[in-house]
Design a protein around this motif. Sequence first.
Motif, PDB file in Angstrom:
ATOM      1  N   MET A   1       0.841  -1.193   0.000  1.00  9.52           N
ATOM      2  CA  MET A   1       0.000   0.000   0.000  1.00  9.52           C
ATOM      3  C   MET A   1       0.885   1.256   0.000  1.00  9.52           C
ATOM      4  SD  MET A   1      -3.103   0.791   2.493  1.00  9.52           S
ATOM      5  CE  MET A   1      -4.011   2.300   2.428  1.00  9.52           C
ATOM      6  N   HIS A   2       0.523   2.190  -0.842  1.00  3.39           N
ATOM      7  CA  HIS A   2       1.354   3.387  -0.992  1.00  3.39           C
ATOM      8  C   HIS A   2       1.079   4.404   0.096  1.00  3.39           C
ATOM      9  CE1 HIS A   2       2.900   1.999  -4.749  1.00  3.39           C
ATOM     10  NE2 HIS A   2       1.676   1.839  -5.247  1.00  3.39           N
ATOM     11  N   LEU A   3       2.034   5.333   0.259  1.00  4.70           N
ATOM     12  CA  LEU A   3       1.853   6.432   1.219  1.00  4.70           C
ATOM     13  C   LEU A   3       0.852   7.426   0.653  1.00  4.70           C
ATOM     14  CD1 LEU A   3       5.598   7.127   2.113  1.00  4.70           C
ATOM     15  CD2 LEU A   3       3.881   6.131   3.622  1.00  4.70           C
ATOM     16  N   LYS A   4       0.165   8.084   1.576  1.00  2.00           N
ATOM     17  CA  LYS A   4      -0.754   9.123   1.116  1.00  2.00           C
ATOM     18  C   LYS A   4       0.047  10.379   0.826  1.00  2.00           C
ATOM     19  CE  LYS A   4      -4.651   7.486   3.817  1.00  2.00           C
ATOM     20  NZ  LYS A   4      -5.342   7.651   5.095  1.00  2.00           N
ATOM     21  N   GLN A   5      -0.517  11.176  -0.037  1.00  2.00           N
ATOM     22  CA  GLN A   5       0.160  12.420  -0.413  1.00  2.00           C
ATOM     23  C   GLN A   5       0.399  13.317   0.816  1.00  2.00           C
ATOM     24  OE1 GLN A   5       1.215  13.537  -3.725  1.00  2.00           O
ATOM     25  NE2 GLN A   5       2.272  14.901  -2.305  1.00  2.00           N
ATOM     26  N   GLY A   6      -0.589  13.362   1.675  1.00  2.00           N
ATOM     27  CA  GLY A   6      -0.476  14.197   2.887  1.00  2.00           C
ATOM     28  C   GLY A   6       0.637  13.698   3.794  1.00  2.00           C
ATOM     29  N   GLU A   7       0.800  12.401   3.827  1.00  2.00           N
ATOM     30  CA  GLU A   7       1.873  11.824   4.666  1.00  2.00           C
ATOM     31  C   GLU A   7       3.240  12.230   4.126  1.00  2.00           C
ATOM     32  OE1 GLU A   7       0.687   7.660   6.685  1.00  2.00           O
ATOM     33  OE2 GLU A   7       0.580   7.681   4.488  1.00  2.00           O
ATOM     34  N   ILE A   8       3.363  12.164   2.813  1.00  2.00           N
ATOM     35  CA  ILE A   8       4.644  12.536   2.197  1.00  2.00           C
ATOM     36  C   ILE A   8       4.966  14.000   2.472  1.00  2.00           C
ATOM     37  CG2 ILE A   8       5.763  12.892  -0.057  1.00  2.00           C
ATOM     38  CD1 ILE A   8       4.431  10.315  -0.969  1.00  2.00           C
ATOM     39  N   ARG A   9       3.926  14.822   2.363  1.00  2.00           N
ATOM     40  CA  ARG A   9       4.114  16.266   2.602  1.00  2.00           C
ATOM     41  C   ARG A   9       4.520  16.515   4.054  1.00  2.00           C
ATOM     42  NH1 ARG A   9       5.314  20.517   2.925  1.00  2.00           N
ATOM     43  NH2 ARG A   9       4.609  22.444   1.968  1.00  2.00           N
ATOM     44  N   ALA A  10       3.859  15.837   4.970  1.00  2.00           N
ATOM     45  CA  ALA A  10       4.174  15.993   6.392  1.00  2.00           C
ATOM     46  C   ALA A  10       5.575  15.445   6.692  1.00  2.00           C
ATOM     47  CB  ALA A  10       3.127  15.286   7.242  1.00  2.00           C
ATOM     48  N   PHE A  11       5.934  14.360   6.023  1.00  2.00           N
ATOM     49  CA  PHE A  11       7.257  13.759   6.205  1.00  2.00           C
ATOM     50  C   PHE A  11       8.354  14.759   5.802  1.00  2.00           C
ATOM     51  CE2 PHE A  11      10.832  11.619   4.134  1.00  2.00           C
ATOM     52  CZ  PHE A  11      11.319  10.865   5.189  1.00  2.00           C
ATOM     53  N   LEU A  12       8.120  15.430   4.674  1.00  2.00           N
ATOM     54  CA  LEU A  12       9.094  16.408   4.182  1.00  2.00           C
ATOM     55  C   LEU A  12       9.297  17.553   5.159  1.00  2.00           C
ATOM     56  CD1 LEU A  12       8.344  16.845   0.378  1.00  2.00           C
ATOM     57  CD2 LEU A  12      10.510  16.209   1.422  1.00  2.00           C
ATOM     58  N   GLU A  13       8.255  17.886   5.866  1.00  2.00           N
ATOM     59  CA  GLU A  13       8.307  19.042   6.772  1.00  2.00           C
ATOM     60  C   GLU A  13       8.615  18.634   8.216  1.00  2.00           C
ATOM     61  OE1 GLU A  13       7.481  22.314   6.009  1.00  2.00           O
ATOM     62  OE2 GLU A  13       6.724  22.110   3.973  1.00  2.00           O
ATOM     63  N   ASN A  14       9.002  17.363   8.399  1.00  2.00           N
ATOM     64  CA  ASN A  14       9.276  16.878   9.762  1.00  2.00           C
ATOM     65  C   ASN A  14       8.077  17.006  10.675  1.00  2.00           C
ATOM     66  OD1 ASN A  14      11.867  15.921   9.514  1.00  2.00           O
ATOM     67  ND2 ASN A  14      12.747  17.967   9.756  1.00  2.00           N
ATOM     68  N   GLU A  15       6.897  16.869  10.099  1.00  2.00           N
ATOM     69  CA  GLU A  15       5.687  17.032  10.899  1.00  2.00           C
ATOM     70  C   GLU A  15       5.033  15.677  11.179  1.00  2.00           C
ATOM     71  OE1 GLU A  15       4.045  19.675  12.119  1.00  2.00           O
ATOM     72  OE2 GLU A  15       5.115  21.393  11.291  1.00  2.00           O
ATOM     73  N   LEU A  16       5.751  14.604  10.822  1.00  2.00           N
ATOM     74  CA  LEU A  16       5.163  13.280  10.976  1.00  2.00           C
ATOM     75  C   LEU A  16       5.745  12.591  12.208  1.00  2.00           C
ATOM     76  CD1 LEU A  16       3.107  11.976   9.088  1.00  2.00           C
ATOM     77  CD2 LEU A  16       4.975  10.693   8.039  1.00  2.00           C
ATOM     78  N   GLN A  17       4.892  11.909  12.943  1.00  2.00           N
ATOM     79  CA  GLN A  17       5.337  11.242  14.164  1.00  2.00           C
ATOM     80  C   GLN A  17       6.180   9.992  13.827  1.00  2.00           C
ATOM     81  OE1 GLN A  17       4.876  12.413  17.194  1.00  2.00           O
ATOM     82  NE2 GLN A  17       3.535  14.109  16.601  1.00  2.00           N
ATOM     83  N   ASP A  18       5.595   9.109  12.994  1.00  2.00           N
ATOM     84  CA  ASP A  18       6.282   7.840  12.705  1.00  2.00           C
ATOM     85  C   ASP A  18       7.088   7.922  11.408  1.00  2.00           C
ATOM     86  OD1 ASP A  18       3.970   8.206  11.405  1.00  2.00           O
ATOM     87  OD2 ASP A  18       3.276   6.130  11.526  1.00  2.00           O
ATOM     88  N   ARG A  19       8.155   8.639  11.470  1.00  2.00           N
ATOM     89  CA  ARG A  19       9.015   8.817  10.302  1.00  2.00           C
ATOM     90  C   ARG A  19       9.676   7.509   9.875  1.00  2.00           C
ATOM     91  NH1 ARG A  19      10.727  13.602   8.544  1.00  2.00           N
ATOM     92  NH2 ARG A  19      12.772  12.787   7.998  1.00  2.00           N
ATOM     93  N   GLU A  20       9.948   6.668  10.858  1.00  2.00           N
ATOM     94  CA  GLU A  20      10.621   5.387  10.573  1.00  2.00           C
ATOM     95  C   GLU A  20       9.816   4.557   9.587  1.00  2.00           C
ATOM     96  OE1 GLU A  20      13.596   4.270  11.335  1.00  2.00           O
ATOM     97  OE2 GLU A  20      13.986   6.247  12.173  1.00  2.00           O
ATOM     98  N   ARG A  21       8.503   4.503   9.826  1.00  2.00           N
ATOM     99  CA  ARG A  21       7.633   3.714   8.957  1.00  2.00           C
ATOM    100  C   ARG A  21       7.704   4.242   7.522  1.00  2.00           C
ATOM    101  NH1 ARG A  21       2.674   4.600   6.952  1.00  2.00           N
ATOM    102  NH2 ARG A  21       2.397   6.500   8.189  1.00  2.00           N
ATOM    103  N   VAL A  22       7.669   5.558   7.401  1.00  2.00           N
ATOM    104  CA  VAL A  22       7.706   6.160   6.066  1.00  2.00           C
ATOM    105  C   VAL A  22       9.055   5.889   5.396  1.00  2.00           C
ATOM    106  CG1 VAL A  22       7.583   8.344   4.805  1.00  2.00           C
ATOM    107  CG2 VAL A  22       6.045   7.931   6.711  1.00  2.00           C
ATOM    108  N   LEU A  23      10.121   5.993   6.183  1.00  2.00           N
ATOM    109  CA  LEU A  23      11.456   5.740   5.625  1.00  2.00           C
ATOM    110  C   LEU A  23      11.575   4.310   5.114  1.00  2.00           C
ATOM    111  CD1 LEU A  23      13.756   7.669   8.129  1.00  2.00           C
ATOM    112  CD2 LEU A  23      13.576   8.041   5.672  1.00  2.00           C
ATOM    113  N   ARG A  24      11.051   3.377   5.920  1.00  2.00           N
ATOM    114  CA  ARG A  24      11.110   1.962   5.512  1.00  2.00           C
ATOM    115  C   ARG A  24      10.347   1.758   4.218  1.00  2.00           C
ATOM    116  NH1 ARG A  24      10.398   0.926  10.963  1.00  2.00           N
ATOM    117  NH2 ARG A  24       8.184   0.504  10.685  1.00  2.00           N
TER     118      ARG A  24
END
Lengths: 673, 188
Positions: free
Chosen positions: A1-24
């Motif tokens: 399952m792909h990441l949501k666009q909002g998650e990617i945007r939040a990840f870029l801005e360091n606004e995401l809690q679970d960055r590890e999951r996104v990185l993986r």
Amino acid sequence: MHLKQGEIRAFLENELQDRERVLRHLDDCPRCRQLLQATEGRVQFTTRLFNTADLQTETSAASVALAFEEFEHRRSQTSLLRSIVRAVPRWAWVSVFLCILLGAGLGVQHIRKAARKDAGPTAEVGQPPAAGQNHPSEEAAGRQNGSTGDRGPGPGHPAFQPSLGGPPGRFETGPQTAPTAELSQLRLFGRVVSATGQPIPGVALVASEAPESPLFGPPGPVIGTTQSDRNGRYEMLFEVWPDRRIVVLPSHPGFIAYRHTIVAKTGGDFRHDHVLWEEQSTVRGRIMDDANRAVDRAEVRLLVADPLGDRVHETEVASAHSELYRRVFSEPNGAYSLPGLPTGHVASVFVVRDGHLGEQGGGTLQPGDNIWDFRLKRGDGVDLIVKDQQGRPIRSVTATVWREGRPLTGINILEGDGKVRFTLAPGTSPFTCSVFADGYLRKEVQVDPKYPPREVILTEGLLVRGIVVSEEGEPIPGATVSFVRQEAFDQKDGASHMTGFPEGQTIQSDSQGRFEHRFSVLPDDRFTYLVFVSHPAYLKVNGSVDREEILSGFFTLELPKAAGGIEGQVIDWQGRPVGEFNMSIAPAEPVIPPDPAKILELTRRGRGFGYYSRVLDPNGRFSVSQIPAGDWRVTIFITSPSIWSTGSADIRITKGQPAQNVIIRLGRPQSLP
Amino acid sequence: MDSTAVEIHNETAGVNEFERFFKLHWSRVLAVVIRVTHDRGRAEELVQDTMLRLYRRWALVRNPEAWVYRVGLRMALNSVRSEIRRTNIERRAEVKAAPIGRDPESALQAGEEAILVRRALAGMRERSAQLLILRYSGLSFAEVARLLGLSPGSIGTLLDRAEKHFQKRYLALSKRDLRSTPGGGVCI
């Protein structure tokens, strides 16, 4: 399952809690990595654009306190009612305005011209009057002043009739059109602060007429002065007409200030803050020629760009822009020095010297000394002698050059003493030169550096002459007459453009009430001028004159004498006082006064489309002085987002007997459609 | 204590509370509004007007902080829209002076870009424009969400959407500018 666009945007801005999951996930998913890259590019794009302007967004504690002080001041001045009025949609105001126009029967020209259409052949443009053929009224005026009168309309000019005791119809009333602009009051206010936002008290602000040359000319006559108060606030009042240009220059020891030009559009309030700069730089250097010899008496012009260029602003009332310039001449050893410049600002320098090609340079002003040397190349000189039709040299000549529709650079132009001198690089191709001077028609000449023209003869502009008289026909000396160009079309190409005369031209009537002025317009141009006439003892009038009137060569401007005033109060339908509404005073029906355009508007905040502007006080009281005698109707309009109401009172003003305690009661409010 | 005294006490307390609020938020709201108007004087006027409106509704507004940002931004965007209607922005670009520390050419380019940014923002949906301005004024996702009354989880998606829209509008405007400038680009 792909990441949501909002998650990617939040990840870029360091606004995401679970960055590890996104990185993986990104490690395993090329599609999401691609999406991340695209998003990153977009963020960079937006970030760069949002940070383009160097905006000064910092605010000191002192300026916050000052802002709150200003807020308190506003709060005390502004009632809730005012906010309702301000919230009225524009269409409602327009409809009210139309009501005023329709209801009051607006539309009579104030300027009574003496030119009679049946008075003989058309006057010859610009022709000086023949001696000994003075106008009867002028002769009368001359007699009153112990003079026989030496000027008058020539034989080709329409006959002039004195207004005193004359039969009806002697003065032709112009077309029944409403005046398109008026003299009104501009309140210029604001603060004087330092670069850090601290208010500076005791700053002297001098207002002058704008110079003819926008940059390097000295300012015109002083028209007002004031000082900033302890909070750095200042306020100045001016009578303005559209396009009136006022130059304001603050000055204070130890500070550097920009010169500000205010261009009025209409009356009203216009806020303009001044920033004074403390850090000082100096530009100095030497000017040498290409043979390494010092260049003496080279003119060095320096122009500094206002870093707060964003403060160059424009409202419906006026616009403002700022400039800072200096001009010096080089010494015998080629040295020049320009001290007292604001550090960190961008400056441009232009160096010109007769016989040399112009040079320019510039950059950001560093603290202390900035050494900017210039090397001038020698050039070929071409002189143009500018004369009038009688062969006399014309002073104050301005010249511009271009080729194939584009301005030319690199040609040094020096103007003065009836001469234009070009300094050109060897081998310069032919170019076009436009020469103009106030009161003369602009002329274009082709300049071939190999075979240059020796002289240019300018044709005199249109001479307009007239007299300012009272209703009784008495000449009024010392009246101010202003002509403001409304439009100027060239019949050749149908385009609207400048024809080479100043923005506004103001003249004063002489001891016999007469004035004359030469317009730099072509007789076959289509043009309309707004004319404003005022004198402290008379009612101000305004109107427009068209080509026919100006071509008639002589006309009379009549000022009605101010006779009385009106004082009163506006109350609502329940008898409570109200304030700050639009109010108009118009001649009462069915009395049709001889000049029914005596509309007088009193509008909130000093703006209006009539002759005067007044602000009703919080108790709804108003006071207007200097109203001509006659029957008048005072009308009040009030409108809110959902309701409107109106009230009126008929009054009679006679000489020396002002109407006092006029009560205007608003009717019960009606619902707006 | 009689009822009049209570009323006076409440009014005074309200004024003090408002003053605290004003002094706390003035600078930040001003900084955000300046980003829209690019004119400090105009921005101060707008924030003063906003504060005056808020003062009159002080007792009715539940979240004054969010209210003042939203209304301030709305007024600023409206101001820019009016400006565009009067086509004065283009004129201002010509007379705009160079910001500190820039050479005139890059300053001119920056000025033109800033104008396009404002025009692009003015043509966007209000919430999207507000979202972009607040975020690029340095506010966190949580702060933006609180001020605009949105869910913090939706900010990323909405922001991304707003950026796409902004980019599209900006590029369209800059292309149009190129076409309308004589000799300033390829005619399409």
